[in-house]
Write a protein that holds these residues in place. Structure first.
Motif, PDB file in Angstrom:
ATOM      1  N   GLN A   1       0.826  -1.203   0.000  1.00  0.00           N
ATOM      2  CA  GLN A   1       0.000   0.000   0.000  1.00  0.00           C
ATOM      3  C   GLN A   1       0.860   1.252   0.000  1.00  0.00           C
ATOM      4  O   GLN A   1       1.920   1.293   0.626  1.00  0.00           O
ATOM      5  CB  GLN A   1      -0.908   0.015   1.231  1.00  0.00           C
ATOM      6  CG  GLN A   1      -1.768   1.276   1.341  1.00  0.00           C
ATOM      7  CD  GLN A   1      -2.726   1.222   2.514  1.00  0.00           C
ATOM      8  OE1 GLN A   1      -3.760   0.578   2.454  1.00  0.00           O
ATOM      9  NE2 GLN A   1      -2.380   1.900   3.603  1.00  0.00           N
ATOM     10  N   LEU A   2       0.382   2.269  -0.709  1.00  0.00           N
ATOM     11  CA  LEU A   2       1.015   3.583  -0.673  1.00  0.00           C
ATOM     12  C   LEU A   2      -0.012   4.628  -0.254  1.00  0.00           C
ATOM     13  O   LEU A   2      -1.220   4.457  -0.474  1.00  0.00           O
ATOM     14  CB  LEU A   2       1.607   3.942  -2.030  1.00  0.00           C
ATOM     15  CG  LEU A   2       2.802   3.093  -2.482  1.00  0.00           C
ATOM     16  CD1 LEU A   2       3.254   3.497  -3.880  1.00  0.00           C
ATOM     17  CD2 LEU A   2       3.959   3.189  -1.492  1.00  0.00           C
ATOM     18  N   CYS A   3       0.494   5.716   0.334  1.00  0.00           N
ATOM     19  CA  CYS A   3      -0.351   6.783   0.884  1.00  0.00           C
ATOM     20  C   CYS A   3       0.277   8.129   0.540  1.00  0.00           C
ATOM     21  O   CYS A   3       1.500   8.283   0.545  1.00  0.00           O
ATOM     22  CB  CYS A   3      -0.455   6.610   2.399  1.00  0.00           C
ATOM     23  SG  CYS A   3      -1.240   7.977   3.300  1.00  0.00           S
ATOM     24  N   GLY A   4      -0.565   9.116   0.253  1.00  0.00           N
ATOM     25  CA  GLY A   4      -0.063  10.436  -0.070  1.00  0.00           C
ATOM     26  C   GLY A   4       0.762  11.064   1.040  1.00  0.00           C
ATOM     27  O   GLY A   4       1.665  11.871   0.776  1.00  0.00           O
ATOM     28  N   SER A   5       0.480  10.687   2.284  1.00  0.00           N
ATOM     29  CA  SER A   5       1.237  11.258   3.402  1.00  0.00           C
ATOM     30  C   SER A   5       2.707  10.880   3.343  1.00  0.00           C
ATOM     31  O   SER A   5       3.558  11.587   3.888  1.00  0.00           O
ATOM     32  CB  SER A   5       0.636  10.791   4.735  1.00  0.00           C
ATOM     33  OG  SER A   5       0.832   9.393   4.927  1.00  0.00           O
ATOM     34  N   SER A   6       3.031   9.783   2.686  1.00  0.00           N
ATOM     35  CA  SER A   6       4.414   9.331   2.584  1.00  0.00           C
ATOM     36  C   SER A   6       5.215  10.145   1.578  1.00  0.00           C
ATOM     37  O   SER A   6       6.448  10.051   1.546  1.00  0.00           O
ATOM     38  CB  SER A   6       4.453   7.852   2.173  1.00  0.00           C
ATOM     39  OG  SER A   6       3.674   7.064   3.040  1.00  0.00           O
ATOM     40  N   PHE A   7       4.518  10.933   0.743  1.00  0.00           N
ATOM     41  CA  PHE A   7       5.168  11.688  -0.321  1.00  0.00           C
ATOM     42  C   PHE A   7       4.975  13.195  -0.160  1.00  0.00           C
ATOM     43  O   PHE A   7       5.228  13.951  -1.096  1.00  0.00           O
ATOM     44  CB  PHE A   7       4.621  11.240  -1.682  1.00  0.00           C
ATOM     45  CG  PHE A   7       4.862   9.786  -1.967  1.00  0.00           C
ATOM     46  CD1 PHE A   7       6.075   9.361  -2.485  1.00  0.00           C
ATOM     47  CD2 PHE A   7       3.884   8.847  -1.695  1.00  0.00           C
ATOM     48  CE1 PHE A   7       6.305   8.014  -2.739  1.00  0.00           C
ATOM     49  CE2 PHE A   7       4.105   7.500  -1.953  1.00  0.00           C
ATOM     50  CZ  PHE A   7       5.314   7.081  -2.470  1.00  0.00           C
ATOM     51  N   GLY A   8       4.534  13.628   1.007  1.00  0.00           N
ATOM     52  CA  GLY A   8       4.339  15.050   1.239  1.00  0.00           C
ATOM     53  C   GLY A   8       3.133  15.630   0.526  1.00  0.00           C
ATOM     54  O   GLY A   8       3.046  16.850   0.346  1.00  0.00           O
ATOM     55  N   LEU A   9       2.179  14.787   0.133  1.00  0.00           N
ATOM     56  CA  LEU A   9       0.977  15.259  -0.543  1.00  0.00           C
ATOM     57  C   LEU A   9      -0.129  15.578   0.458  1.00  0.00           C
ATOM     58  O   LEU A   9      -0.209  14.952   1.524  1.00  0.00           O
ATOM     59  CB  LEU A   9       0.473  14.200  -1.533  1.00  0.00           C
ATOM     60  CG  LEU A   9       1.427  13.780  -2.653  1.00  0.00           C
ATOM     61  CD1 LEU A   9       0.800  12.674  -3.484  1.00  0.00           C
ATOM     62  CD2 LEU A   9       1.795  14.975  -3.527  1.00  0.00           C
ATOM     63  N   ASP A  10      -0.984  16.510   0.104  1.00  0.00           N
ATOM     64  CA  ASP A  10      -2.093  16.884   0.984  1.00  0.00           C
ATOM     65  C   ASP A  10      -3.321  16.008   0.744  1.00  0.00           C
ATOM     66  O   ASP A  10      -4.466  16.456   0.830  1.00  0.00           O
ATOM     67  CB  ASP A  10      -2.449  18.359   0.789  1.00  0.00           C
ATOM     68  CG  ASP A  10      -1.400  19.285   1.382  1.00  0.00           C
ATOM     69  OD1 ASP A  10      -0.866  18.958   2.461  1.00  0.00           O
ATOM     70  OD2 ASP A  10      -1.105  20.325   0.776  1.00  0.00           O
ATOM     71  N   VAL A  11      -3.080  14.753   0.416  1.00  0.00           N
ATOM     72  CA  VAL A  11      -4.111  13.722   0.333  1.00  0.00           C
ATOM     73  C   VAL A  11      -3.556  12.473   0.997  1.00  0.00           C
ATOM     74  O   VAL A  11      -2.341  12.350   1.192  1.00  0.00           O
ATOM     75  CB  VAL A  11      -4.501  13.392  -1.128  1.00  0.00           C
ATOM     76  CG1 VAL A  11      -5.172  14.578  -1.801  1.00  0.00           C
ATOM     77  CG2 VAL A  11      -3.290  12.941  -1.931  1.00  0.00           C
ATOM     78  N   ARG A  12      -4.449  11.545   1.341  1.00  0.00           N
ATOM     79  CA  ARG A  12      -3.996  10.221   1.787  1.00  0.00           C
ATOM     80  C   ARG A  12      -4.140   9.221   0.642  1.00  0.00           C
ATOM     81  O   ARG A  12      -3.216   8.551   0.291  1.00  0.00           O
ATOM     82  CB  ARG A  12      -4.765   9.792   3.033  1.00  0.00           C
ATOM     83  CG  ARG A  12      -4.373  10.672   4.222  1.00  0.00           C
ATOM     84  CD  ARG A  12      -5.008  10.299   5.520  1.00  0.00           C
ATOM     85  NE  ARG A  12      -4.580  11.250   6.562  1.00  0.00           N
ATOM     86  CZ  ARG A  12      -5.119  11.330   7.761  1.00  0.00           C
ATOM     87  NH1 ARG A  12      -6.121  10.517   8.108  1.00  0.00           N
ATOM     88  NH2 ARG A  12      -4.666  12.220   8.628  1.00  0.00           N
TER      89      ARG A  12
END
Length: 218
Positions: free
Chosen positions: A118-129
């Motif tokens: 699984q990947l999540c936007g929080s792991s890439f500095g994005l303002d989405v999950r």
């Protein structure tokens, strides 16, 4: 030296394809619907039929088959609408199992992927999950979520008053530019954003696929 070629199946507007391109792939997209905003070579048609005819021409393959059946809305359907949703995941898995090149299948949490990461936007500095699952025939490293930095600072949902910690994507009441920035996709429409995979995810995966290709084709 030519770039490795990646086939982007069920490509929509090119969120996934853009990430792979940024990782170093030459990307070709296929979708049953017209995709005027797709930023790379595009072929309109049945994705699995195109795969059967041309899959052998590519060094890697990505597929994002329709996911409505597996969304929270689809799983909670009590009116029978779910029966009308297109589920091409089993056919996609069966088709890609025939290929030795590295491939990735993307879908939403709840989809019956085999041993996914699984990947999540929080792991890439994005303002989405925007949690998404990825199945592959090669080992892929994941990154843990880090929701801690996503503090309440965005407009609340229409039926609430408390601020959101992430940008709500796919709604008219939030400026399109805000949603595009949150997803890292400044070329898309609102509808395209609602279906998209953030390019940061597939750029991360793409680097892993290219490293894998380098080990098997030194």
């Amino acid at each position: 030296m030519p770039k490795p070629r990646l086939l982007d199946l069920f490509c929509c507007a090119g969120g996934a394809g853009t990430g792979y391109a940024r990782a170093g792939f030459d990307v070709v997209g296929v979708d049953i619907d017209p995709q005027p905003n797709y930023p790379f070579e595009f072929h309109q048609g049945d994705a699995l039929e195109y795969l059967a005819k041309h899959g052998h021409e590519f060094d890697a393959i990505h597929a994002s088959p329709p996911c409505q059946t597996f969304t929270a809305y689809g799983r909670s359907d009590t009116k029978g609408w779910r029966d009308n949703y297109l589920n091409l995941l089993p056919q996609t898995q069966e088709a890609l199992d025939q290929y030795d090149v590295p491939w990735v299948i993307e879908n939403v949490p709840g989809a019956p992927l085999r041993d996914p990461m699984q990947l999540c936007g929080s792991s890439f500095g994005l303002d989405v999950r925007r949690h998404r699952l990825f199945e592959s025939n090669v080992p892929l490293m994941s990154i843990p979520c880090d929701h801690s930095w996503q503090t309440p600072r965005f407009a609340p949902a229409s039926n609430r008053t408390n601020l959101r910690s992430t940008v709500e994507v796919g709604v008219w009441r939030i400026p399109l530019e805000v949603q595009q920035q949150a997803m890292g996709m400044d070329w898309t429409t609102l509808r395209e954003l609602s279906e998209a995979v953030p390019p940061a995810y597939t750029r991360y995966l793409g680097h892993q696929l290219i490293s894998f290709l380098a080990t098997v084709n030194p």
